[in-house]
Scaffold this motif. Structure first.
Motif, PDB file in Angstrom:
ATOM      1  N   ALA A 112       0.896  -1.280  -0.109  1.00 36.40           N
ATOM      2  CA  ALA A 112      -0.040  -0.072  -0.014  1.00 36.40           C
ATOM      3  C   ALA A 112       1.007   1.415   0.153  1.00 36.40           C
ATOM      4  O   ALA A 112       0.630   2.480  -0.572  1.00 36.40           O
ATOM      5  CB  ALA A 112      -0.991   0.095   1.257  1.00 36.40           C
ATOM      6  N   LYS A 113       2.061   1.266   0.744  1.00 42.16           N
ATOM      7  CA  LYS A 113       3.000   2.337   0.648  1.00 42.16           C
ATOM      8  C   LYS A 113       3.984   2.275  -0.603  1.00 42.16           C
ATOM      9  O   LYS A 113       4.520   3.248  -0.616  1.00 42.16           O
ATOM     10  CB  LYS A 113       3.626   2.347   1.925  1.00 42.16           C
ATOM     11  N   LEU A 114       4.048   1.607  -1.440  1.00 43.50           N
ATOM     12  CA  LEU A 114       4.743   1.497  -2.489  1.00 43.50           C
ATOM     13  C   LEU A 114       3.908   2.362  -3.639  1.00 43.50           C
ATOM     14  O   LEU A 114       4.010   1.805  -4.599  1.00 43.50           O
ATOM     15  CB  LEU A 114       5.054   0.155  -2.892  1.00 43.50           C
ATOM     16  N   VAL A 115       3.800   3.549  -3.428  1.00 47.98           N
ATOM     17  CA  VAL A 115       2.919   4.351  -4.379  1.00 47.98           C
ATOM     18  C   VAL A 115       3.900   4.701  -5.268  1.00 47.98           C
ATOM     19  O   VAL A 115       3.233   5.131  -6.396  1.00 47.98           O
ATOM     20  CB  VAL A 115       2.444   5.519  -3.535  1.00 47.98           C
ATOM     21  N   ASP A 116       5.312   4.785  -5.236  1.00 43.28           N
ATOM     22  CA  ASP A 116       6.049   5.267  -6.393  1.00 43.28           C
ATOM     23  C   ASP A 116       6.595   4.255  -7.127  1.00 43.28           C
ATOM     24  O   ASP A 116       7.501   4.429  -7.823  1.00 43.28           O
ATOM     25  CB  ASP A 116       7.141   6.295  -5.761  1.00 43.28           C
ATOM     26  N   MET A 117       6.176   2.964  -6.904  1.00 44.39           N
ATOM     27  CA  MET A 117       6.845   1.860  -7.462  1.00 44.39           C
ATOM     28  C   MET A 117       6.271   1.881  -9.146  1.00 44.39           C
ATOM     29  O   MET A 117       5.286   2.200  -9.286  1.00 44.39           O
ATOM     30  CB  MET A 117       6.399   0.639  -6.870  1.00 44.39           C
ATOM     31  N   SER A 118       7.395   1.575 -10.103  1.00 46.64           N
ATOM     32  CA  SER A 118       6.931   1.388 -11.151  1.00 46.64           C
ATOM     33  C   SER A 118       5.803   0.402 -11.543  1.00 46.64           C
ATOM     34  O   SER A 118       6.061  -0.866 -11.032  1.00 46.64           O
ATOM     35  CB  SER A 118       8.190   0.919 -12.225  1.00 46.64           C
ATOM     36  N   GLN A 119       5.196   0.514 -12.307  1.00 45.47           N
ATOM     37  CA  GLN A 119       3.551  -0.634 -12.577  1.00 45.47           C
ATOM     38  C   GLN A 119       4.487  -1.808 -13.331  1.00 45.47           C
ATOM     39  O   GLN A 119       4.062  -2.836 -13.156  1.00 45.47           O
ATOM     40  CB  GLN A 119       2.745   0.207 -13.370  1.00 45.47           C
ATOM     41  N   ALA A 120       5.323  -1.311 -14.150  1.00 44.53           N
ATOM     42  CA  ALA A 120       5.840  -2.546 -14.966  1.00 44.53           C
ATOM     43  C   ALA A 120       6.647  -3.395 -14.066  1.00 44.53           C
ATOM     44  O   ALA A 120       6.568  -4.557 -14.224  1.00 44.53           O
ATOM     45  CB  ALA A 120       6.926  -1.826 -16.001  1.00 44.53           C
ATOM     46  N   VAL A 121       7.369  -2.816 -13.205  1.00 43.11           N
ATOM     47  CA  VAL A 121       8.239  -3.764 -11.999  1.00 43.11           C
ATOM     48  C   VAL A 121       7.249  -4.444 -11.239  1.00 43.11           C
ATOM     49  O   VAL A 121       7.587  -5.649 -10.814  1.00 43.11           O
ATOM     50  CB  VAL A 121       9.041  -2.712 -10.965  1.00 43.11           C
ATOM     51  N   LYS A 122       6.114  -3.815 -10.787  1.00 40.95           N
ATOM     52  CA  LYS A 122       5.160  -4.498  -9.889  1.00 40.95           C
ATOM     53  C   LYS A 122       4.555  -5.749 -10.657  1.00 40.95           C
ATOM     54  O   LYS A 122       4.473  -6.960 -10.275  1.00 40.95           O
ATOM     55  CB  LYS A 122       3.912  -3.565  -9.553  1.00 40.95           C
ATOM     56  N   GLU A 123       4.492  -5.476 -12.172  1.00 40.36           N
ATOM     57  CA  GLU A 123       3.851  -6.547 -13.013  1.00 40.36           C
ATOM     58  C   GLU A 123       4.661  -7.613 -13.230  1.00 40.36           C
ATOM     59  O   GLU A 123       4.502  -8.789 -13.313  1.00 40.36           O
ATOM     60  CB  GLU A 123       3.141  -5.882 -14.339  1.00 40.36           C
ATOM     61  N   ARG A 124       6.139  -7.363 -13.280  1.00 45.75           N
ATOM     62  CA  ARG A 124       7.076  -8.437 -13.493  1.00 45.75           C
ATOM     63  C   ARG A 124       6.968  -9.318 -12.311  1.00 45.75           C
ATOM     64  O   ARG A 124       7.215 -10.445 -12.340  1.00 45.75           O
ATOM     65  CB  ARG A 124       8.478  -7.862 -13.853  1.00 45.75           C
ATOM     66  N   ALA A 125       6.963  -8.456 -11.114  1.00 47.75           N
ATOM     67  CA  ALA A 125       7.233  -9.293 -10.028  1.00 47.75           C
ATOM     68  C   ALA A 125       5.918 -10.270  -9.700  1.00 47.75           C
ATOM     69  O   ALA A 125       6.038 -11.475  -9.327  1.00 47.75           O
ATOM     70  CB  ALA A 125       7.298  -8.538  -8.635  1.00 47.75           C
ATOM     71  N   GLN A 126       4.934  -9.773 -10.235  1.00 49.79           N
ATOM     72  CA  GLN A 126       3.504 -10.847 -10.050  1.00 49.79           C
ATOM     73  C   GLN A 126       3.422 -11.934 -10.680  1.00 49.79           C
ATOM     74  O   GLN A 126       3.183 -12.975 -10.923  1.00 49.79           O
ATOM     75  CB  GLN A 126       2.389  -9.699 -10.072  1.00 49.79           C
ATOM     76  N   ARG A 127       4.364 -11.677 -12.129  1.00 48.68           N
ATOM     77  CA  ARG A 127       4.042 -12.850 -12.943  1.00 48.68           C
ATOM     78  C   ARG A 127       5.135 -13.871 -12.703  1.00 48.68           C
ATOM     79  O   ARG A 127       4.874 -14.950 -12.713  1.00 48.68           O
ATOM     80  CB  ARG A 127       4.661 -12.287 -14.506  1.00 48.68           C
ATOM     81  N   ILE A 128       6.284 -13.398 -11.900  1.00 49.35           N
ATOM     82  CA  ILE A 128       7.088 -14.514 -11.322  1.00 49.35           C
ATOM     83  C   ILE A 128       6.360 -15.210 -10.080  1.00 49.35           C
ATOM     84  O   ILE A 128       6.540 -16.481 -10.212  1.00 49.35           O
ATOM     85  CB  ILE A 128       8.482 -13.799 -10.635  1.00 49.35           C
ATOM     86  N   TYR A 129       5.658 -14.594  -9.191  1.00 52.34           N
ATOM     87  CA  TYR A 129       5.025 -15.230  -8.309  1.00 52.34           C
ATOM     88  C   TYR A 129       3.796 -15.968  -8.829  1.00 52.34           C
ATOM     89  O   TYR A 129       3.537 -17.061  -7.962  1.00 52.34           O
ATOM     90  CB  TYR A 129       4.190 -13.997  -7.473  1.00 52.34           C
ATOM     91  N   GLN A 130       3.119 -15.888  -9.766  1.00 52.22           N
ATOM     92  CA  GLN A 130       2.228 -16.710 -10.386  1.00 52.22           C
ATOM     93  C   GLN A 130       2.850 -17.763 -11.201  1.00 52.22           C
ATOM     94  O   GLN A 130       2.106 -18.689 -11.654  1.00 52.22           O
ATOM     95  CB  GLN A 130       1.394 -15.884 -11.404  1.00 52.22           C
ATOM     96  N   ASN A 131       4.201 -18.131 -11.407  1.00 51.15           N
ATOM     97  CA  ASN A 131       4.850 -18.937 -12.330  1.00 51.15           C
ATOM     98  C   ASN A 131       5.242 -20.109 -11.359  1.00 51.15           C
ATOM     99  O   ASN A 131       5.807 -19.984 -10.573  1.00 51.15           O
ATOM    100  CB  ASN A 131       5.973 -18.289 -12.843  1.00 51.15           C
ATOM    101  N   PRO A 132       4.416 -21.255 -11.411  1.00 45.15           N
ATOM    102  CA  PRO A 132       4.539 -22.381 -10.725  1.00 45.15           C
ATOM    103  C   PRO A 132       6.245 -22.962 -10.734  1.00 45.15           C
ATOM    104  O   PRO A 132       6.305 -23.607  -9.992  1.00 45.15           O
ATOM    105  CB  PRO A 132       3.540 -23.428 -11.304  1.00 45.15           C
ATOM    106  N   ASP A 133       6.950 -22.389 -11.705  1.00 47.78           N
ATOM    107  CA  ASP A 133       8.462 -22.702 -11.941  1.00 47.78           C
ATOM    108  C   ASP A 133       9.112 -22.181 -10.916  1.00 47.78           C
ATOM    109  O   ASP A 133      10.400 -22.652 -10.228  1.00 47.78           O
ATOM    110  CB  ASP A 133       8.776 -22.870 -13.106  1.00 47.78           C
ATOM    111  N   TYR A 134       8.783 -21.114 -10.326  1.00 51.61           N
ATOM    112  CA  TYR A 134       9.395 -20.419  -9.307  1.00 51.61           C
ATOM    113  C   TYR A 134       8.777 -20.472  -7.978  1.00 51.61           C
ATOM    114  O   TYR A 134       7.470 -20.471  -7.641  1.00 51.61           O
ATOM    115  CB  TYR A 134       9.459 -18.753  -9.733  1.00 51.61           C
TER     116      TYR A 134
END
Length: 398
Positions: free
Chosen positions: A182-204
């Motif tokens: 919630a406090k990561l208001v200045d985070m790049s949306q692209a970075v957030k999306e890349r992180a979420q893709r890795i979290y959702q990848n069952p190989d990781y």
């Protein structure tokens, strides 16, 4: 004023420790280092740099024989020529009253000793040891307390170094990162999306460490560290013995919940080592880790009074770089905190990001972090007519 060598003189050795205590007594942000942490740097039995290096310490005394300054000067013959255009030594642990002539006497003593050892330049203020401790001069962030074993220095030291002829070799940034999404208001949306893709990848998968399996964690850490950093300019590969020693040294202060490893199909590919910010506890101990100090330390640990963590080291195996793993491992703490309402840590600082690593600077900035402290590592060429060069940008292989 006159300079004296500390050597084996017990009174001088004590003064080397006590002088900063008096000098900073009115600085509310200064935190006294543990005496043992400073003393081990100058103990050949505890500091392996003495195996291929030398070190001396000096005090500056006034006419009343009162200490008004200190400095350590050293050379590691194994790395003096490593990635340098000239043999380079170092000075550190510099403290001085607000008197430029006094500071220059200490710098002169350091220069004279290094010249006698065949050096042609000195870096400072740095450590007679690894870069993660006692490295750099604070130039911004004087309103914040220092992290464990990081320098908090006087503002007037900046003109002392620069007027003597030291030049900015590289800067070290400390980034502050919120520990909730919630406090990561200045985070790049692209970075957030890349992180979420890795979290959702069952190989990781992502795991924290188990203190009962530290040897295994140390070897995994070494494997990733050498793949990610070994061979870069100024970075030596880590041996198995060094990794095991490091992990055992950290064991008493490790919080298993904030040391993260990433795995790809169960093979370790990334790590983010965070530790409780120990100065938030050690500031109550006044430099003495004796019986009373240990009891105070234990009391604060058990009551979980510390809510600040700091990132120590981060690495991703080359074959997994650029895929989002960097973001996923770096943001693991906010990810965990969002799933744990009782998460202990509300503040995280990335402790040591050099400006010679622009990719890392840009990446950490995209996480929604802000630079909260800046240190400078200076270099002074004894031949001032010689062309000064800043630290090479990381990424160059040997």
């Amino acid at each position: 004023m006159h300079v004296v060598e500390v050597g084996a003189n017990a009174r001088y050795q004590k003064e080397f420790i006590q002088f900063p205590v008096r000098l900073y007594r009115n600085d509310t942000c200064w935190i006294r280092p543990l005496d043992t942490d400073v003393e081990e740097v100058f103990d050949p039995a505890r500091n392996k740099r003495f195996e291929h290096g030398e070190c001396v310490r000096y005090l500056l005394l006034n006419e009343k024989q009162e200490t008004i300054g200190r400095i350590a000067v050293f050379v590691d013959h194994e790395i003096a020529n490593l990635d340098n255009d000239q043999p380079t030594g170092g000075c550190g642990f510099f403290e001085c009253i607000n008197d430029q002539s006094a500071a220059f006497m200490l710098f002169d003593a350091a220069k004279k000793w290094l010249l006698s050892k065949g050096m042609e330049a000195m870096d400072g203020p740095i450590n007679f040891g690894d870069r993660d401790r006692w490295w750099g001069l604070l130039v911004d962030g004087f309103d914040r307390e220092p992290n464990y074993c990081m320098p908090y220095t006087k503002t007037y030291y900046i003109p002392f170094f620069e007027n003597y002829g030291f030049k900015d070799y590289f800067k070290q940034f400390t980034f502050g990162i919120p520990t909730t999404w919630a406090k990561l208001v200045d985070m790049s949306q692209a970075v957030k999306e890349r992180a979420q893709r890795i979290y959702q990848n069952p190989d990781y998968s992502f795991r924290t460490i188990d203190k009962n399996q530290l040897p295994q964690a140390a070897e995994q850490f070494r494997h990733i560290y050498n793949a990610a950093w070994g061979g870069h300019s100024g970075v030596k590969e880590m041996s198995a013995e060094q990794a095991q020693v490091l992990m055992q040294k950290l064991k008493p202060v490790i919080d298993e919940k904030i040391i993260y490893f990433a795995y790809y199909q169960d093979e370790p590919v990334a790590f983010f080592v965070c530790l409780p910010e120990l100065n938030q506890i050690f500031k109550h101990i006044n430099g003495k880790l004796n019986l009373i100090g240990k009891l105070k330390f234990l009391w604060h640990v058990l009551l979980k009074t510390n809510h600040k963590a700091f990132g120590v080291v981060f690495g991703v195996a080359p074959e997994h770089q650029g895929k989002g793993v960097e973001a996923a491992i770096a943001l693991r703490m906010p990810h965990e905190a969002d799933h744990n309402p009782n998460f202990q840590y509300t503040e995280l600082e990335m402790n040591w990001v050099g400006d010679f690593n622009p990719i890392m600077v840009r990446f950490v900035s995209q996480l929604g972090s802000k630079i909260v402290k800046t240190h400078v590592t200076y270099r002074y060429l004894f031949d001032q007519t010689k062309l000064f060069k800043r630290c090479p940008v990381i990424g160059r292989r040997k």
